[in-house]
Design a protein around this motif. Structure first.
Motif, PDB file in Angstrom:
ATOM      1  N   LEU A  32       0.912  -1.208  -0.125  1.00  0.00           N
ATOM      2  CA  LEU A  32      -0.016  -0.009   0.026  1.00  0.00           C
ATOM      3  C   LEU A  32       0.974   1.240   0.235  1.00  0.00           C
ATOM      4  CD1 LEU A  32      -2.960  -0.858   2.571  1.00  0.00           C
ATOM      5  CD2 LEU A  32      -3.023  -0.672  -0.149  1.00  0.00           C
ATOM      6  N   ALA A  33       1.906   1.310   0.817  1.00  0.00           N
ATOM      7  CA  ALA A  33       2.816   2.456   0.850  1.00  0.00           C
ATOM      8  C   ALA A  33       3.606   2.550  -0.609  1.00  0.00           C
ATOM      9  CB  ALA A  33       3.974   2.051   1.912  1.00  0.00           C
ATOM     10  N   ASN A  34       3.805   1.422  -1.197  1.00  0.00           N
ATOM     11  CA  ASN A  34       4.343   1.500  -2.443  1.00  0.00           C
ATOM     12  C   ASN A  34       3.606   2.212  -3.532  1.00  0.00           C
ATOM     13  OD1 ASN A  34       6.934   0.350  -1.643  1.00  0.00           O
ATOM     14  ND2 ASN A  34       6.449  -1.518  -2.326  1.00  0.00           N
ATOM     15  N   ARG A  35       2.280   1.840  -3.402  1.00  0.00           N
ATOM     16  CA  ARG A  35       1.245   2.061  -4.361  1.00  0.00           C
ATOM     17  C   ARG A  35       1.166   3.792  -4.133  1.00  0.00           C
ATOM     18  NH1 ARG A  35      -4.888   0.088  -4.062  1.00  0.00           N
ATOM     19  NH2 ARG A  35      -4.586   1.163  -2.269  1.00  0.00           N
ATOM     20  N   GLN A  36       1.025   4.189  -2.635  1.00  0.00           N
ATOM     21  CA  GLN A  36       0.719   5.521  -2.675  1.00  0.00           C
ATOM     22  C   GLN A  36       2.126   6.515  -3.260  1.00  0.00           C
ATOM     23  OE1 GLN A  36       0.507   6.311   1.524  1.00  0.00           O
ATOM     24  NE2 GLN A  36      -0.527   8.435   1.314  1.00  0.00           N
ATOM     25  N   GLN A  37       3.323   5.889  -3.091  1.00  0.00           N
ATOM     26  CA  GLN A  37       4.470   6.695  -3.626  1.00  0.00           C
ATOM     27  C   GLN A  37       4.337   6.552  -5.100  1.00  0.00           C
ATOM     28  OE1 GLN A  37       8.204   4.709  -2.632  1.00  0.00           O
ATOM     29  NE2 GLN A  37       9.221   6.334  -3.237  1.00  0.00           N
ATOM     30  N   LEU A  38       3.859   5.396  -5.702  1.00  0.00           N
ATOM     31  CA  LEU A  38       3.764   5.446  -7.224  1.00  0.00           C
ATOM     32  C   LEU A  38       2.764   6.168  -7.732  1.00  0.00           C
ATOM     33  CD1 LEU A  38       4.390   1.812  -7.804  1.00  0.00           C
ATOM     34  CD2 LEU A  38       5.999   3.626  -8.645  1.00  0.00           C
ATOM     35  N   ASP A  39       1.751   6.463  -7.011  1.00  0.00           N
ATOM     36  CA  ASP A  39       0.549   7.257  -7.374  1.00  0.00           C
ATOM     37  C   ASP A  39       1.168   8.745  -7.415  1.00  0.00           C
ATOM     38  OD1 ASP A  39      -1.734   5.700  -8.062  1.00  0.00           O
ATOM     39  OD2 ASP A  39      -2.349   5.803  -5.794  1.00  0.00           O
ATOM     40  N   SER A  40       1.612   9.181  -6.347  1.00  0.00           N
ATOM     41  CA  SER A  40       2.339  10.482  -6.182  1.00  0.00           C
ATOM     42  C   SER A  40       3.413  10.620  -7.398  1.00  0.00           C
ATOM     43  CB  SER A  40       3.145  10.603  -4.962  1.00  0.00           C
ATOM     44  OG  SER A  40       3.648  11.787  -4.676  1.00  0.00           O
ATOM     45  N   GLN A  41       4.200   9.847  -7.683  1.00  0.00           N
ATOM     46  CA  GLN A  41       5.062   9.976  -8.747  1.00  0.00           C
ATOM     47  C   GLN A  41       4.515  10.076 -10.195  1.00  0.00           C
ATOM     48  OE1 GLN A  41       7.917   6.623  -8.405  1.00  0.00           O
ATOM     49  NE2 GLN A  41       9.165   7.545  -6.732  1.00  0.00           N
ATOM     50  N   LEU A  42       3.439   9.292 -10.143  1.00  0.00           N
ATOM     51  CA  LEU A  42       2.605   9.377 -11.726  1.00  0.00           C
ATOM     52  C   LEU A  42       1.956  10.645 -11.720  1.00  0.00           C
ATOM     53  CD1 LEU A  42       1.618   7.921 -14.107  1.00  0.00           C
ATOM     54  CD2 LEU A  42      -0.401   7.029 -12.779  1.00  0.00           C
ATOM     55  N   ASN A  43       1.463  11.032 -10.572  1.00  0.00           N
ATOM     56  CA  ASN A  43       0.774  12.633 -10.611  1.00  0.00           C
ATOM     57  C   ASN A  43       1.819  13.661 -10.913  1.00  0.00           C
ATOM     58  OD1 ASN A  43      -1.800  11.522 -10.344  1.00  0.00           O
ATOM     59  ND2 ASN A  43      -1.742  11.734  -8.176  1.00  0.00           N
ATOM     60  N   GLU A  44       2.812  13.659 -10.405  1.00  0.00           N
ATOM     61  CA  GLU A  44       3.717  14.409 -10.594  1.00  0.00           C
ATOM     62  C   GLU A  44       4.212  14.572 -12.197  1.00  0.00           C
ATOM     63  OE1 GLU A  44       7.436  13.897  -7.926  1.00  0.00           O
ATOM     64  OE2 GLU A  44       6.051  14.206  -6.227  1.00  0.00           O
TER      65      GLU A  44
END
Length: 130
Positions: A32-44
């Motif tokens: 879940l933490a990895n997904r959150q980080q990847l979501d953030s990177q994708l949005n950026e």
């Protein structure tokens, strides 16, 4: 089998199953933490892509390399961001699949725990009535 021995075995099975569930839950939290980080990177990266898309052809793009800003070709920058978005999206898909798998494993371990608890309680009742 002696009732006391049966209780010991069931108690060990319960502890083993609980340990397995805890490990799966730990992996689930990491995913879940990895997904959150990847979501953030994708949005950026999507924001960067949007900015690059509205940039005029003669616009200037700079890339931060360490403490220095280096001029970069607009097309090259667009390609790099596009590749990054593609990579992050595929990683997100992989993490999502992993989360689904871990979710199923948690359910399986919870079910096993529940059945073992019932067996344990029944064995305790048997021992009390003897």
């Amino acid at each position: 089998m002696a009732p006391g021995r049966e209780l010991e075995m069931l108690q060990k099975q319960l502890q083993d199953e609980l340990d397995k569930l805890k490990n799966v839950q730990k992996d689930y939290q990491k995913a879940l933490a990895n997904r959150q980080q990847l979501d953030s990177q994708l949005n950026e990266n999507k924001i960067v892509k949007d900015e690059l898309d509205i940039l005029e052809d003669d616009g200037k793009v700079f890339k931060l390399m360490g403490p220095v800003l280096v001029k970069q070709d607009v097309e090259e920058a667009k390609q790099n961001v596009g590749k990054r978005i593609e990579y992050i999206s595929s990683e997100l898909k992989r993490i999502e699949d992993s989360i689904k798998d871990l979710d199923k494993k948690q359910d399986t371990h919870r079910e096993s725990l529940s059945k073992l608890q019932q067996k344990f309680q029944q064995a305790q009742m048997k021992q009390m009535t003897k």
